[in-house]
Scaffold this motif. Structure first.
Motif, PDB file in Angstrom:
ATOM      1  N   GLN A   1       0.837  -1.187   0.000  1.00 33.36           N
ATOM      2  CA  GLN A   1       0.000   0.000   0.000  1.00 33.36           C
ATOM      3  C   GLN A   1       0.877   1.244   0.000  1.00 33.36           C
ATOM      4  O   GLN A   1       1.957   1.262   0.597  1.00 33.36           O
ATOM      5  CB  GLN A   1      -0.921   0.005   1.224  1.00 33.36           C
ATOM      6  CG  GLN A   1      -1.980  -1.099   1.170  1.00 33.36           C
ATOM      7  CD  GLN A   1      -2.798  -1.143   2.444  1.00 33.36           C
ATOM      8  OE1 GLN A   1      -2.262  -1.340   3.526  1.00 33.36           O
ATOM      9  NE2 GLN A   1      -4.097  -0.968   2.320  1.00 33.36           N
ATOM     10  N   LEU A   2       0.384   2.279  -0.629  1.00 32.80           N
ATOM     11  CA  LEU A   2       1.146   3.521  -0.701  1.00 32.80           C
ATOM     12  C   LEU A   2       1.436   4.083   0.683  1.00 32.80           C
ATOM     13  O   LEU A   2       2.554   4.513   0.972  1.00 32.80           O
ATOM     14  CB  LEU A   2       0.376   4.553  -1.535  1.00 32.80           C
ATOM     15  CG  LEU A   2       0.387   4.347  -3.053  1.00 32.80           C
ATOM     16  CD1 LEU A   2      -0.564   5.325  -3.722  1.00 32.80           C
ATOM     17  CD2 LEU A   2       1.793   4.517  -3.607  1.00 32.80           C
TER      18      LEU A   2
ATOM     19  N   ASP B   1      -5.939   7.864 -10.676  1.00 35.67           N
ATOM     20  CA  ASP B   1      -4.851   7.022 -10.178  1.00 35.67           C
ATOM     21  C   ASP B   1      -5.000   5.608 -10.734  1.00 35.67           C
ATOM     22  O   ASP B   1      -5.997   4.935 -10.484  1.00 35.67           O
ATOM     23  CB  ASP B   1      -4.877   7.010  -8.647  1.00 35.67           C
ATOM     24  CG  ASP B   1      -3.637   6.359  -8.049  1.00 35.67           C
ATOM     25  OD1 ASP B   1      -2.793   5.859  -8.823  1.00 35.67           O
ATOM     26  OD2 ASP B   1      -3.519   6.352  -6.812  1.00 35.67           O
TER      27      ASP B   1
ATOM     28  N   SER C   1      -2.452   3.254 -10.291  1.00 38.11           N
ATOM     29  CA  SER C   1      -1.464   2.408  -9.617  1.00 38.11           C
ATOM     30  C   SER C   1      -2.109   1.164  -9.006  1.00 38.11           C
ATOM     31  O   SER C   1      -3.175   1.251  -8.379  1.00 38.11           O
ATOM     32  CB  SER C   1      -0.759   3.199  -8.515  1.00 38.11           C
ATOM     33  OG  SER C   1       0.051   2.341  -7.731  1.00 38.11           O
TER      34      SER C   1
ATOM     35  N   ARG D   1      -2.724   1.471  -5.129  1.00 38.36           N
ATOM     36  CA  ARG D   1      -3.564   2.553  -4.609  1.00 38.36           C
ATOM     37  C   ARG D   1      -4.623   1.966  -3.677  1.00 38.36           C
ATOM     38  O   ARG D   1      -4.861   0.756  -3.663  1.00 38.36           O
ATOM     39  CB  ARG D   1      -4.237   3.308  -5.750  1.00 38.36           C
ATOM     40  CG  ARG D   1      -5.295   2.490  -6.499  1.00 38.36           C
ATOM     41  CD  ARG D   1      -5.717   3.180  -7.789  1.00 38.36           C
ATOM     42  NE  ARG D   1      -6.797   2.493  -8.476  1.00 38.36           N
ATOM     43  CZ  ARG D   1      -6.633   1.422  -9.254  1.00 38.36           C
ATOM     44  NH1 ARG D   1      -5.429   0.899  -9.413  1.00 38.36           N
ATOM     45  NH2 ARG D   1      -7.666   0.869  -9.861  1.00 38.36           N
ATOM     46  N   ASP D   2      -5.273   2.829  -2.929  1.00 35.34           N
ATOM     47  CA  ASP D   2      -6.311   2.387  -2.003  1.00 35.34           C
ATOM     48  C   ASP D   2      -7.706   2.444  -2.628  1.00 35.34           C
ATOM     49  O   ASP D   2      -8.536   1.575  -2.382  1.00 35.34           O
ATOM     50  CB  ASP D   2      -6.275   3.236  -0.732  1.00 35.34           C
ATOM     51  CG  ASP D   2      -4.955   3.075   0.009  1.00 35.34           C
ATOM     52  OD1 ASP D   2      -4.475   1.932   0.099  1.00 35.34           O
ATOM     53  OD2 ASP D   2      -4.406   4.082   0.467  1.00 35.34           O
TER      54      ASP D   2
ATOM     55  N   LYS E   1      -5.195  -4.247  -9.266  1.00 38.83           N
ATOM     56  CA  LYS E   1      -4.829  -4.127  -7.854  1.00 38.83           C
ATOM     57  C   LYS E   1      -3.982  -5.323  -7.438  1.00 38.83           C
ATOM     58  O   LYS E   1      -4.200  -6.444  -7.902  1.00 38.83           O
ATOM     59  CB  LYS E   1      -6.105  -4.064  -6.991  1.00 38.83           C
ATOM     60  CG  LYS E   1      -5.901  -4.038  -5.491  1.00 38.83           C
ATOM     61  CD  LYS E   1      -5.295  -2.736  -5.002  1.00 38.83           C
ATOM     62  CE  LYS E   1      -5.229  -2.695  -3.482  1.00 38.83           C
ATOM     63  NZ  LYS E   1      -4.534  -1.494  -2.983  1.00 38.83           N
TER      64      LYS E   1
END
Length: 208
Positions: free
Chosen positions: A69-70, A90, A92, A95-96, A199
């Motif tokens: 997690q970031l 975002d 990535s 990311r959340d 994810k």
């Protein structure tokens, strides 16, 4: 004339027995105290050792939470060679926020044939399971490999090789200290050459 009074032989015997019992009791008491102190000392050392070991394992396993997690310090170190498909949001994989589509699409990262997605952790963590969400807006099946990179940041261990269908994949492997994860696009997918991932998660799990 001096008169000698002879002592009672039973009293003498009783006194000797009493003295011996006192000696035996003192010996037993000393022995009991010795082993009691030894037990307390050993318990204290082992207890401290066990507590330290539990605390250390908990830190290495990041309290059994997702380490990718970031906000936990993970970084997408392959970002400059990856493609972020949906503009202005975002994309990535660490990311959340992952449940908010943008104009009918959800952000994801992709790489061409033989490309890699590399995520580096803040530190090495003891993990034994990863989950990754493959692009699932169509029926593509992706031929890929996943490598765990060890504590030395060089040694690669293959933990998954296969054809990943759309949706969430879970991979369980022997626990190991991991500093990075590498996702490799081995043979593209059944529709295009790209490997597309929404994810990625990694953590220590007790069960499947």
């Amino acid at each position: 004339m001096e008169v000698k009074i002879s002592s009672n032989p039973y009293q003498t015997l009783f006194k000797k027995l009493t003295d011996k019992l006192n000696v035996i009791q003192q010996y037993k008491m000393r022995k009991f105290l010795f082993f009691t102190i030894l037990y307390i000392f050993a318990s204290g050392v082992n207890g401290s050792y066990c507590l330290d070991k539990i605390t250390s394992n908990s830190i290495l396993r990041r309290n059994y939470l997702n380490v990718m997690q970031l906000y936990n310090g993970a970084m997408l170190t392959s970002a400059r060679t990856n493609m972020f498909i949906v503009p202005a949001i975002d994309n990535s994989p660490i990311r959340d926020l992952i449940y908010f589509p943008y104009n009918g699409q959800v952000g994801h990262v992709a790489v061409p044939l033989h490309g890699t997605i590399m995520i580096e952790f803040l530190q090495s963590y003891l993990i034994n399971k990863i989950r990754f969400w493959m692009y699932d807006y169509d029926s593509r099946i992706t031929h890929m490999q996943v490598f765990a990179i060890g504590d030395d940041r060089m040694t690669e261990t293959l933990i998954y090789e296969g054809s990943a269908p759309p949706g969430v994949m879970s991979v369980k492997f022997d626990q190991q200290l991991v500093s990075k994860l590498k996702f490799y696009n081995k043979n593209g997918n059944t529709l295009y050459e790209h490997m597309s991932i929404l994810k990625i998660q990694a953590y220590y799990a007790f069960y499947q």
